[in-house]
Scaffold this motif. Sequence first.
Motif, short mmCIF file in Angstrom:
data_model
loop_
_atom_site.label_atom_id
_atom_site.label_comp_id
_atom_site.label_asym_id
_atom_site.label_seq_id
_atom_site.Cartn_x
_atom_site.Cartn_y
_atom_site.Cartn_z
N GLN A 121 -1.87 -35.38 -20.24
CA GLN A 121 -1.78 -35.97 -21.58
C GLN A 121 -2.42 -35.06 -22.61
O GLN A 121 -1.85 -34.83 -23.68
CB GLN A 121 -2.46 -37.34 -21.60
CG GLN A 121 -2.36 -38.05 -22.93
CD GLN A 121 -3.06 -39.40 -22.92
OE1 GLN A 121 -3.54 -39.86 -21.89
NE2 GLN A 121 -3.13 -40.03 -24.06
N SER A 160 0.76 -34.03 -24.74
CA SER A 160 1.00 -35.09 -25.70
C SER A 160 0.61 -34.63 -27.11
O SER A 160 -0.49 -34.10 -27.30
CB SER A 160 0.19 -36.33 -25.35
OG SER A 160 0.27 -37.29 -26.38
N PRO A 161 1.47 -34.86 -28.07
CA PRO A 161 1.11 -34.49 -29.45
C PRO A 161 -0.05 -35.33 -29.97
O PRO A 161 -0.76 -34.92 -30.88
CB PRO A 161 2.39 -34.74 -30.25
CG PRO A 161 3.23 -35.62 -29.41
CD PRO A 161 2.81 -35.41 -27.98
N LYS A 162 -0.28 -36.49 -29.38
CA LYS A 162 -1.37 -37.37 -29.81
C LYS A 162 -2.71 -37.00 -29.17
O LYS A 162 -3.75 -37.43 -29.63
CB LYS A 162 -1.04 -38.83 -29.48
CG LYS A 162 0.13 -39.37 -30.24
CD LYS A 162 0.38 -40.81 -29.89
CE LYS A 162 1.57 -41.35 -30.65
NZ LYS A 162 1.83 -42.75 -30.32
N GLY A 163 -2.68 -36.25 -28.08
CA GLY A 163 -3.92 -35.90 -27.40
C GLY A 163 -4.51 -37.09 -26.67
O GLY A 163 -3.80 -38.01 -26.28
N ASN A 215 -7.22 -40.40 -26.31
CA ASN A 215 -7.88 -41.39 -27.16
C ASN A 215 -9.34 -41.54 -26.75
O ASN A 215 -9.78 -40.99 -25.73
CB ASN A 215 -7.13 -42.73 -27.13
CG ASN A 215 -7.10 -43.34 -25.76
OD1 ASN A 215 -8.10 -43.35 -25.05
ND2 ASN A 215 -5.96 -43.87 -25.36
N ASP A 216 -10.10 -42.28 -27.52
CA ASP A 216 -11.54 -42.41 -27.30
C ASP A 216 -11.91 -43.11 -26.00
O ASP A 216 -12.99 -42.88 -25.47
CB ASP A 216 -12.18 -43.15 -28.48
CG ASP A 216 -12.16 -42.33 -29.76
OD1 ASP A 216 -12.07 -41.08 -29.66
OD2 ASP A 216 -12.24 -42.92 -30.84
#
Length: 75
Positions: free
Chosen positions: A44, A48-51, A53-54
Amino acid sequence: LEAWANDRELGREEGETATEFAVRLAKEFEEARYAPALATLVAQASYSPKGLNDSVRKTLRDFWNTLLGRVTVEN
């Protein structure tokens, strides 16, 4: 992860994907039970372009502590 597995004489096999490797480790070693989740997070983070998450921090911390033989304490 690969270095940890190599130390246990269970290195990554030629042609084995990161996910396949992680699943195999999880089957062989209880302390590697988070390895498939780690492989997913690496994929991911890489693709993934979003990287990431926290919420990933807890998974990574749990995995690291497990490999080190530490007991994970819920926050």
